[in-house]
Scaffold this motif. Structure first.
Motif, mmCIF file in Angstrom:
data_model
loop_
_atom_site.group_PDB
_atom_site.id
_atom_site.type_symbol
_atom_site.label_atom_id
_atom_site.label_comp_id
_atom_site.label_asym_id
_atom_site.label_seq_id
_atom_site.Cartn_x
_atom_site.Cartn_y
_atom_site.Cartn_z
ATOM 1 N N GLY A 53 -32.164 1.190 9.586
ATOM 2 C CA GLY A 53 -31.341 0.306 8.745
ATOM 3 C C GLY A 53 -30.122 -0.191 9.483
ATOM 4 N N ARG A 54 -29.037 -0.413 8.703
ATOM 5 C CA ARG A 54 -27.885 -1.122 9.290
ATOM 6 C C ARG A 54 -26.926 -0.212 10.045
ATOM 7 N NH1 ARG A 54 -23.857 -1.049 4.434
ATOM 8 N NH2 ARG A 54 -25.176 -0.167 2.823
ATOM 9 N N ALA A 55 -27.060 1.117 9.887
ATOM 10 C CA ALA A 55 -26.088 2.021 10.518
ATOM 11 C C ALA A 55 -26.768 2.906 11.557
ATOM 12 C CB ALA A 55 -25.441 2.898 9.451
ATOM 13 N N GLY A 98 -17.352 8.842 12.719
ATOM 14 C CA GLY A 98 -17.157 10.278 12.500
ATOM 15 C C GLY A 98 -18.256 11.070 13.191
ATOM 16 N N GLY A 99 -18.944 11.913 12.400
ATOM 17 C CA GLY A 99 -20.033 12.718 12.960
ATOM 18 C C GLY A 99 -21.090 11.853 13.636
ATOM 19 N N GLY A 100 -21.254 10.608 13.183
ATOM 20 C CA GLY A 100 -22.212 9.683 13.803
ATOM 21 C C GLY A 100 -21.790 9.375 15.229
ATOM 22 N N ALA A 101 -20.497 9.105 15.404
ATOM 23 C CA ALA A 101 -19.979 8.859 16.753
ATOM 24 C C ALA A 101 -20.089 10.139 17.571
ATOM 25 C CB ALA A 101 -18.525 8.408 16.689
ATOM 26 N N GLU A 102 -19.869 11.270 16.913
ATOM 27 C CA GLU A 102 -19.910 12.547 17.642
ATOM 28 C C GLU A 102 -21.321 12.850 18.155
ATOM 29 O OE1 GLU A 102 -17.831 14.565 14.414
ATOM 30 O OE2 GLU A 102 -16.364 15.280 15.881
ATOM 31 N N ILE A 103 -22.351 12.446 17.391
ATOM 32 C CA ILE A 103 -23.725 12.598 17.894
ATOM 33 C C ILE A 103 -23.849 11.796 19.191
ATOM 34 C CG2 ILE A 103 -26.176 12.033 17.497
ATOM 35 C CD1 ILE A 103 -25.752 12.484 14.524
ATOM 36 N N PRO A 121 -13.029 7.877 12.212
ATOM 37 C CA PRO A 121 -12.093 7.585 11.123
ATOM 38 C C PRO A 121 -11.818 8.791 10.222
ATOM 39 C CG PRO A 121 -14.276 6.849 10.527
ATOM 40 C CD PRO A 121 -14.412 7.530 11.850
ATOM 41 N N GLU A 122 -12.066 10.013 10.721
ATOM 42 C CA GLU A 122 -11.932 11.194 9.864
ATOM 43 C C GLU A 122 -10.580 11.282 9.160
ATOM 44 O OE1 GLU A 122 -13.520 11.161 12.715
ATOM 45 O OE2 GLU A 122 -15.254 12.501 12.705
ATOM 46 N N VAL A 123 -9.492 10.840 9.859
ATOM 47 C CA VAL A 123 -8.158 10.956 9.213
ATOM 48 C C VAL A 123 -8.102 10.169 7.911
ATOM 49 C CG1 VAL A 123 -6.829 11.476 11.302
ATOM 50 C CG2 VAL A 123 -7.178 9.081 10.639
ATOM 51 N N GLU A 267 -13.400 4.054 -4.905
ATOM 52 C CA GLU A 267 -13.413 2.663 -4.447
ATOM 53 C C GLU A 267 -14.852 2.134 -4.412
ATOM 54 O OE1 GLU A 267 -11.360 2.298 -0.703
ATOM 55 O OE2 GLU A 267 -12.165 0.292 -0.371
ATOM 56 N N ARG A 268 -15.758 2.986 -3.954
ATOM 57 C CA ARG A 268 -17.149 2.543 -3.869
ATOM 58 C C ARG A 268 -17.822 2.501 -5.239
ATOM 59 N NH1 ARG A 268 -15.040 3.535 0.507
ATOM 60 N NH2 ARG A 268 -15.750 2.392 2.333
ATOM 61 N N ALA A 269 -17.295 3.290 -6.176
ATOM 62 C CA ALA A 269 -17.887 3.277 -7.522
ATOM 63 C C ALA A 269 -17.379 2.092 -8.338
ATOM 64 C CB ALA A 269 -17.553 4.588 -8.233
HETATM 65 N N1 3HC Z 1 -20.607 10.483 3.293
HETATM 66 C C1 3HC Z 1 -21.217 10.281 2.102
HETATM 67 N N2 3HC Z 1 -21.525 9.052 1.613
HETATM 68 C C2 3HC Z 1 -21.177 8.001 2.359
HETATM 69 C C3 3HC Z 1 -20.519 8.136 3.604
HETATM 70 C C4 3HC Z 1 -20.237 9.451 4.076
HETATM 71 N N3 3HC Z 1 -19.663 9.673 5.256
HETATM 72 N N4 3HC Z 1 -20.296 6.906 4.112
HETATM 73 C C5 3HC Z 1 -20.795 6.031 3.211
HETATM 74 N N5 3HC Z 1 -21.320 6.695 2.159
HETATM 75 C C6 3HC Z 1 -21.968 6.119 0.965
HETATM 76 C C7 3HC Z 1 -20.990 5.372 0.085
HETATM 77 O O1 3HC Z 1 -20.360 6.260 -0.811
HETATM 78 C C8 3HC Z 1 -21.889 4.374 -0.596
HETATM 79 O O2 3HC Z 1 -22.537 5.071 -1.632
HETATM 80 P P1 3HC Z 1 -22.988 4.301 -2.983
HETATM 81 O O3 3HC Z 1 -23.959 3.250 -2.525
HETATM 82 O O4 3HC Z 1 -23.577 5.378 -3.801
HETATM 83 O O5 3HC Z 1 -21.735 3.711 -3.560
HETATM 84 C C9 3HC Z 1 -22.920 4.045 0.467
HETATM 85 O O6 3HC Z 1 -22.872 5.108 1.398
HETATM 86 C C10 3HC Z 1 -22.657 2.752 1.203
HETATM 87 O O7 3HC Z 1 -21.305 2.767 1.653
HETATM 88 P P2 3HC Z 1 -20.395 1.471 1.573
HETATM 89 O O8 3HC Z 1 -20.489 0.869 0.212
HETATM 90 O O9 3HC Z 1 -19.051 1.845 2.070
HETATM 91 O O10 3HC Z 1 -21.156 0.498 2.584
HETATM 92 P P3 3HC Z 1 -20.523 -0.474 3.668
HETATM 93 O O11 3HC Z 1 -21.651 -1.091 4.373
HETATM 94 O O12 3HC Z 1 -19.494 -1.345 3.063
HETATM 95 O O13 3HC Z 1 -19.745 0.473 4.706
HETATM 96 C C11 3HC Z 1 -19.438 2.334 6.191
HETATM 97 C C12 3HC Z 1 -20.450 1.415 5.462
HETATM 98 C C13 3HC Z 1 -18.635 1.493 7.188
HETATM 99 C C14 3HC Z 1 -20.235 3.393 6.912
HETATM 100 C C15 3HC Z 1 -18.476 2.963 5.171
HETATM 101 O O14 3HC Z 1 -19.212 3.518 4.123
HETATM 102 C C16 3HC Z 1 -17.600 4.044 5.736
HETATM 103 O O15 3HC Z 1 -16.583 3.748 6.311
HETATM 104 N N6 3HC Z 1 -17.993 5.323 5.528
HETATM 105 C C17 3HC Z 1 -17.190 6.463 5.874
HETATM 106 C C18 3HC Z 1 -17.133 6.692 7.357
HETATM 107 C C19 3HC Z 1 -16.338 7.950 7.651
HETATM 108 O O16 3HC Z 1 -15.206 8.093 7.272
HETATM 109 N N7 3HC Z 1 -16.984 8.881 8.379
HETATM 110 C C20 3HC Z 1 -16.362 10.122 8.719
HETATM 111 C C21 3HC Z 1 -16.865 11.200 7.802
HETATM 112 S S1 3HC Z 1 -16.100 12.753 8.090
HETATM 113 C C22 3HC Z 1 -16.950 13.366 9.437
HETATM 114 O O17 3HC Z 1 -17.831 12.719 9.943
HETATM 115 C C23 3HC Z 1 -16.558 14.715 9.883
HETATM 116 C C24 3HC Z 1 -17.159 15.073 11.178
HETATM 117 O O18 3HC Z 1 -16.252 14.866 12.204
HETATM 118 C C25 3HC Z 1 -17.616 16.496 11.190
#
Ligand code: 3HC
Length: 687
Positions: A53-55, A98-103, A121-123, A267-269
């Protein structure tokens, strides 16, 4: 399965597949660990990992953060990937956050698609990278870039990531490019953990800390990330990883992370209710009034590809509106949001006229004229006559009764409120106000427009000020009571800034102009409870021409139109008014100032919830954060109230109610929550 493995010769293709954005939950971690063993078992010469998909992957699944960590843990999974004798290549097809970049950082190589993004973007969720992001990023792209990436959480595009050394190549098809990498070359790439940590750079740490104090005041996680990175320079990789993980886990269970996660998911809800019809198609919008707000709305609509007919009353109005929109276009050019050709396209989609007939092709009209009922009624009559019967008519009023506006039209079901916040092309909040007769089609149009404009839509009912301005009015009222009782404006402002607002209520008042609140109070004179305390200090300010920034003097002075300076005359003015009112002023401690302002807002917000003006506490949180500068890291007003404790809040309100039962009548919703031991966030209207 959220991880799919396919073998093709000596190449293993691993796909992360957890729609919609491949958040990394327990199942994906387990799948990745099994993929390492699978590739080793087959003795493959590479694994290419990409996202379906897109991510690529949006990071750790933040929905798991409320519970205890579940095995296998991400740092262990990434350790297995990094140390595997089969080298992994990350084909970064979309966002890797976040964890995606870490992979990706744990892979031997990273090849990125041109439209992809990588970031830590964890902060923004109140934590720090918890799976090696702090340690691997600084080894790959150097201290300064890694500090910027992690402390501020802003992702990088492909070009920047390549320049920073975070990825090895940018290719249109990263999977194909990964498949083409020469095996010998791949094996020569040193695993990230084996790279030396950068040298200590005291200046880089001071600069980031200084920047954080300005850009992220009050937030803990960015500072903890910087601390971990600083300490990591003196530790070996494993020790630094352990410190990073412990800090991540500590922050994950803290108040700020809980608050920021609440904001992220709220915000997403925020979307159209499921039972609304699909939003009608919008290609052209009519905006009435080309003042600051109207021009901002027009510019916001133009920026997302809509055509706009901006309606004014006469040739002078047309000239003013043209100037106002042009100013925004020029600012867009200066900030790099527009280039010459996109600015031309924007101009070509805009018509500014006093001929309402020119707007007949609009599916939506938004009135953003002077805030007076008679003016609005006149405009709506003209819109009603000039536009087709199915055009939705919206008013951008901040306070006025939408039902009264709608009553003068042929079909009140197509009238709603769309309350934008200034500057309308920047502020994310859009209050969608549902009048007694507003139909589903009109509401669907409001939510459709919010989606197009990437705004956060919040549904509100009709009352004076809807959700946001009603809470704000109570805040301002209580601030004036505090002045009368002994505080001074700059103390009140300092207290609220220390709480986390970018500006206190008096500086905000100076910025918007004291005449706005004055006009509102005059409008409310006829309906105000005569038993309610009234403080005339702000009225006197207006009568003396102290209108705020626009007159270079308001609650503060602005010599030469510059920064604010305290004006000691204000203290005399307040003392005089207190004397007239027979009030003995006394110093008020900062914590009392803060508490009274917050309690006033919480009590009003709970009434708004109880009256059905807001549909949920989370909606109030969105309004206070996105429209009124309530600190996001406190999770919005109602989340903050729950964290403070509803029982304690009610106890404090009861004491205030005993002194002034009119102003401080305890909200029945708060009383009910306190009695039932229920959080405001869980409160629902009965029936
Ligand atoms: N965890 C759980 N759900 C997530 C998520 C996450 N990290 N990121 C996105 N989602 C969910 C959203 O809640 C949304 O759910 P919904 O459809 O039920 O409302 C769905 O995925 C789609 O998200 P968006 O509506 O935000 O879709 P966009 O395409 O606009 O944006 C995105 C995609 C840029 C990936 C954005 O969702 C985003 O910024 N996500 C968070 C990224 C983030 O902060 N990651 C760090 C997490 S902490 C971490 O990784 C810790 C590690 O270091 C151990």
């Amino acid at each position: 399965m959220s991880v799919r493995c396919i073998q093709d010769g000596l190449t293993g293709f691993v796909t992360l597949d957890n729609p919609p954005v491949n958040a990394i939950g327990r199942e994906m971690r387990q799948g990745l660990l099994e993929a390492v063993a699978w590739a080793e078992g087959l003795n493959l010469d590479r694994v290419i990992v990409t996202g379906a998909g897109r991510a690529f992957a949006a990071g750790a699944d933040a929905k798991e953060f409320d519970g205890p960590p579940l095995e296998p843990y991400l740092p262990d999974v990434l350790d297995a990937i990094e140390r595997s004798f089969v080298p992994w290549i990350a084909a970064i097809n979309g966002v890797a956050l976040g964890g995606g970049a870490e992979i990706a950082l744990a892979c031997r190589m990273r090849i990125m698609g041109p439209g992809a993004q990588i970031g830590l973007p964890e902060v923004t969720l109140g934590v720090i990278p918890g799976a090696g992001g702090t340690q691997r990023a600084m080894r790959l792209c150097g201290l300064e870039t890694a500090l910027e990436l992690i402390a501020f959480g802003k992702p990088m595009g492909a070009k920047a990531a390549l320049a920073a050394g975070l990825v090895h190549a940018v290719e249109d098809d990263p999977v194909e490019a990964a498949d083409m990498v020469n095996t010998e070359e791949l094996l020569c790439v040193v695993p990230t953990w084996e790279l030396p940590a950068p040298e200590m750079d005291v200046a880089a740490f001071s600069a980031v800390r200084e920047n954080l104090a300005k850009r992220s005041p009050g937030q803990i996680a960015p500072h903890r990330a910087v601390e971990v990175m600083e300490a990591g320079l003196g530790l070996d990789f494993a020790e630094a990883m352990a410190l990073e993980r412990a800090t991540f886990l500590d922050l994950k269970s803290g108040d700020q992370s809980r608050a920021l996660r609440h904001m992220f998911f709220s915000e997403r809800a925020a979307k159209a209710p499921a039972d609304l019809p699909a939003a009608p198609q919008i290609t052209q919008v009519a905006v009435v009034g080309g003042g600051t707000m109207g021009a901002g709305i027009a510019y916001a609509c133009l920026s997302v590809g809509l055509s706009v007919v901006l309606l004014e009353t006469d040739a002078d109005g047309v000239a003013r509106a043209t100037e106002n929109v042009e100013r925004l276009i020029v600012a867009g050019l200066k900030r790099g949001r527009l280039d010459d050709s996109s600015a031309e396209v924007l101009r070509a989609r805009l018509v500014i006229t006093d001929d309402y007939g020119a707007a007949s092709g609009s599916s939506l009209a938004i009135e953003a004229a002077f805030e007076a009922m008679e003016v609005k009624k006149e405009i709506f009559a003209k819109l009603d006559a000039a536009l087709p019967a199915d055009t939705i008519l919206a008013t951008n009023t901040s306070y006025l009764d939408i039902d009264e506006v709608a009553a003068g039209t042929k079909d009140p079901s197509r009238v709603l409120g769309l309350h934008f916040f200034a500057p309308a092309h920047i502020m994310r909040l859009l209050e969608i106000v549902q009048g007694a007769q507003t139909g589903d089609r009109a509401l669907a149009m409001g939510f459709g427009l919010a989606k197009l404009l990437k705004k956060v839509p919040v549904l509100a009912g009709v009352c004076d000020g809807f959700i946001g301005n009603r809470i704000f009015s109570r805040y301002r009222e209580e601030a004036d009571f505090l002045l009368m009782d002994g505080a001074v404006p700059w103390e009140v402002d300092e207290v609220m800034e220390a709480f986390g607002y970018a500006m206190g209520p008096y500086e905000v008042g100076d910025l918007s102009g004291l005449d706005i609140g004055f006009a509102n109070r005059r409008r409310q004179d006829a309906t105000r409870d005569p038993k309610r305390r009234y403080v005339p200090i702000a009225d006197r300010m207006v009568n003396e021409g102290r209108l705020g920034r626009k007159t270079s003097v308001g609650w503060y002075r602005y010599p030469g139109g510059g920064g604010k300076v305290v004006d000691p005359l204000i203290e005399d003015l307040i003392a005089e008014e207190a004397h007239f009112a027979g009030v003995t002023r006394a110093e008020i401690p900062d914590d009392v100032v803060r508490e009274r302002l917050l309690l006033a807002m919480i009590n009003e917000a709970a009434n708004i919830l109880g009256e059905g003006i807001a549909h949920s506490a989370a909606d109030i949180d969105l309004v206070t954060v996105f429209g009124y500068g309530f600190p996001r890291w406190r999770g919005g007003l109602m989340h903050f109230a729950d964290a403070w404790g509803v029982v304690e809040i009610v106890e404090k309100l009861r004491l205030l109610e005993a002194q002034d039962p009119v102003v401080w009548a305890v909200s029945p919703v708060l009383a009910e929550c306190a009695a039932a031991g229920m959080a405001l966030t869980d409160w629902r209207a009965k029936g």
